[in-house]
Design an enzyme around this catalytic site. Structure first.
Site, mmCIF file in Angstrom:
data_model
loop_
_atom_site.group_PDB
_atom_site.id
_atom_site.type_symbol
_atom_site.label_atom_id
_atom_site.label_comp_id
_atom_site.label_asym_id
_atom_site.label_seq_id
_atom_site.Cartn_x
_atom_site.Cartn_y
_atom_site.Cartn_z
ATOM 1 N N SER A 191 0.795 -1.224 0.000
ATOM 2 C CA SER A 191 0.000 0.000 0.000
ATOM 3 C C SER A 191 0.833 1.282 0.000
ATOM 4 C CB SER A 191 -0.935 0.008 1.204
ATOM 5 O OG SER A 191 -0.195 0.015 2.402
ATOM 6 N N HIS A 219 -5.567 -4.397 -1.760
ATOM 7 C CA HIS A 219 -5.390 -3.295 -2.718
ATOM 8 C C HIS A 219 -5.393 -3.815 -4.157
ATOM 9 C CE1 HIS A 219 -4.748 0.034 0.058
ATOM 10 N NE2 HIS A 219 -4.114 -0.826 0.820
ATOM 11 N N LYS A 250 -12.557 -1.841 0.591
ATOM 12 C CA LYS A 250 -11.830 -0.946 -0.320
ATOM 13 C C LYS A 250 -12.545 -0.940 -1.679
ATOM 14 C CE LYS A 250 -7.685 -0.989 2.425
ATOM 15 N NZ LYS A 250 -6.699 -1.901 2.999
HETATM 16 C C1 LIG Z 1 -6.623 -2.401 4.452
HETATM 17 C C2 LIG Z 1 -5.849 -3.653 4.562
HETATM 18 C C3 LIG Z 1 -6.198 -4.659 5.472
HETATM 19 C C4 LIG Z 1 -7.329 -4.480 6.447
HETATM 20 O O1 LIG Z 1 -8.562 -4.499 5.801
HETATM 21 P P1 LIG Z 1 -9.898 -4.258 6.661
HETATM 22 O O2 LIG Z 1 -10.953 -5.030 5.942
HETATM 23 O O3 LIG Z 1 -10.132 -2.791 6.675
HETATM 24 O O4 LIG Z 1 -9.635 -4.811 8.017
HETATM 25 C C5 LIG Z 1 -5.475 -5.836 5.465
HETATM 26 N N1 LIG Z 1 -4.439 -6.014 4.615
HETATM 27 C C6 LIG Z 1 -4.059 -5.062 3.748
HETATM 28 C C7 LIG Z 1 -2.912 -5.307 2.823
HETATM 29 C C8 LIG Z 1 -4.745 -3.844 3.699
HETATM 30 O O5 LIG Z 1 -4.352 -2.895 2.856
#
Ligand SMILES: *Cc1c(COP(=O)(O)O)cnc(C)c1O
Length: 404
Positions: A191, A219, A250
């Site tokens: 990210s 992502h 996301k």
């Molecule tokens: C955002 C993210 C998470 C957490 O996701 P949530 O559903 O908000 O708990 C886990 N792993 C990665 C790589 C992320 O970018």
């Protein structure tokens, strides 16, 4: 607040001094309050209208009419909440349908829902692997993967970020130690840099060493690859990843919820043993219903991921033409390198005054001397909005002496 017991004055003074330390290190995080739905433009409660370049709203589904309608429909037909974990009385037809749809979309046999991807990763490793086994993890993997691995008794190897030679070394060492099963685990996309894991190379290495391959697709799910299935599709190994975790929070709608997709028996064991699944409430019906609508949309058309790709391509070119240095790549995460933490903060603050919402990242979130503004593109950004954003970057950059 009055003290409630003799122990509390010391305790709360200790907490206040921790907070002071965070503040004086310049690491205190403040939350900006938005008074509108998530979208390409948001308005803060202090009345500012901002072009939003920092949401994970890659496909613009957070406020998409079809998604809202599906959520409303599920609310009407399935209620607001289930007040139960899945195995007591928290499983509805739409929860099972969503699991089947996710599995199909991701190219696995089955899938299991969690309240968040953080829980999917937190509850993944401990039920599946034990002392006799090895986990081989990219050093920059997400916090939830790190925490999940901590809860597991397997031996841990960490390889240098995205370094395939170092991954091969770890696999050899795990072999030499006689590991029973080996699981290589990586973020599909990282990210902070938008780095795309070399899953094709990793699959070959794993096959050579008889290792399993697992990826976190938070992502990536919904837009990476020609039909948006994820990093495995992008790297040409769709259907050949053993374990996929991801989020509904996301690109896939942006509400909340997570999942693990894998072979049937893996998912079945997680349902029996994965603690965040067993001991946490079921996903809200409105999210389950809306997520099915999201998959309908994405399986029916690649228009949104195609638009995101075009917006990303345009913005990467335009911001480079404006004189900024970006981390090269193709992902809608665009790190605009400033290097100096103070300048990155100043740039972000000036952009805000100019109506652009883009956040600065600096140590310890990224390595020292690698401060940056991280921009995230969305399919619903209009070209005029992106043009205005690039102009704001150019003006702020000139004022701060970052570009000419
Ligand atoms: C955002 C993210 C998470 C957490 O996701 P949530 O559903 O908000 O708990 C886990 N792993 C990665 C790589 C992320 O970018």
């Amino acid at each position: 607040m009055p003290d409630t017991s003799p122990a509390t004055p010391d305790f709360h003074a200790h907490i206040r001094s921790e907070l002071d330390a965070i503040r004086s290190a310049g690491l205190f995080k403040r939350e900006r309050v938005i008074g509108t739905p998530q979208g390409p433009v948001v308005r803060t409660t202090d009345g500012r209208e901002l072009i939003n370049l920092c949401a994970n709203n890659y496909l613009g589904l957070s406020s998409h009419p079809r998604v809202l309608e599906a959520a409303h429909e599920a609310l009407r037909t399935h209620g607001y909440g289930m007040s139960s974990v899945r195995f007591i009385c928290g499983t509805q037809d739409i929860h099972q349908a969503l699991e089947q749809r996710l599995a199909r979309f991701l190219g696995t046999e089955d899938a299991i829902l969690y309240a968040a991807a953080f829980d999917a990763n937190g509850g993944l490793f401990e039920p599946l692997l034990g002392e006799a086994d090895a986990i081989i993890s990219d050093e920059l993997n997400h916090a939830s993967i790190i925490d999940g691995i901590r809860l597991c008794k397997a031996q841990l190897w960490r390889y240098r970020h995205n370094d395939m030679a170092d991954l091969a070394r770890c696999l050899q060492e795990a072999d030499a130690k006689g590991a029973r099963f080996k699981l290589v685990f990586t973020d599909g996309v990282f990210s902070m840099d938008g780095t795309i894991a070399q899953l094709d190379v990793m699959r070959t290495l794993c096959d050579r060493h008889g290792a399993l391959l697992g990826i976190d697709e938070c992502h990536a799910s919904g837009f990476m690859g020609a039909t948006g299935r994820g990093t495995h599709e992008h790297r040409g190994i769709f259907g050949r990843v053993d374990i996929i975790t991801g989020t509904l929070g996301k690109a896939l709608g942006g509400a909340s919820g997570g999942f693990t997709a894998a072979r049937r028996e893996v998912v079945e064991l997680l349902r029996q043993r994965s603690r965040p699944y067993l001991f946490s409430n079921t996903l809200a019906p409105s999210i389950a219903g809306a997520s099915i609508a999201v998959l309908d949309m994405l399986e029916g058309s690649t228009a949104l991921r195609d638009q995101l790709e075009m917006n990303t391509h345009w913005f990467r070119q335009a911001i480079s033409d404006a004189g900024f240095e970006i981390k090269p790549g193709t992902h809608p995460i665009v790190p605009i390198m400033v290097y100096d933490a103070v300048k990155a903060q100043a740039l972000s603050a000036r952009l805000l005054e100019l109506g652009v919402y883009a956040v600065g990242f600096f140590y310890p979130v990224v390595p020292k001397g690698q401060a940056r503004i991280r921009v995230q593109l969305s399919a619903v950004h209009q070209r005029e909005q992106l043009e205005a954003a690039v102009q704001a970057f150019a003006q702020a950059g000139r004022e701060l002496g970052l570009v000419r």
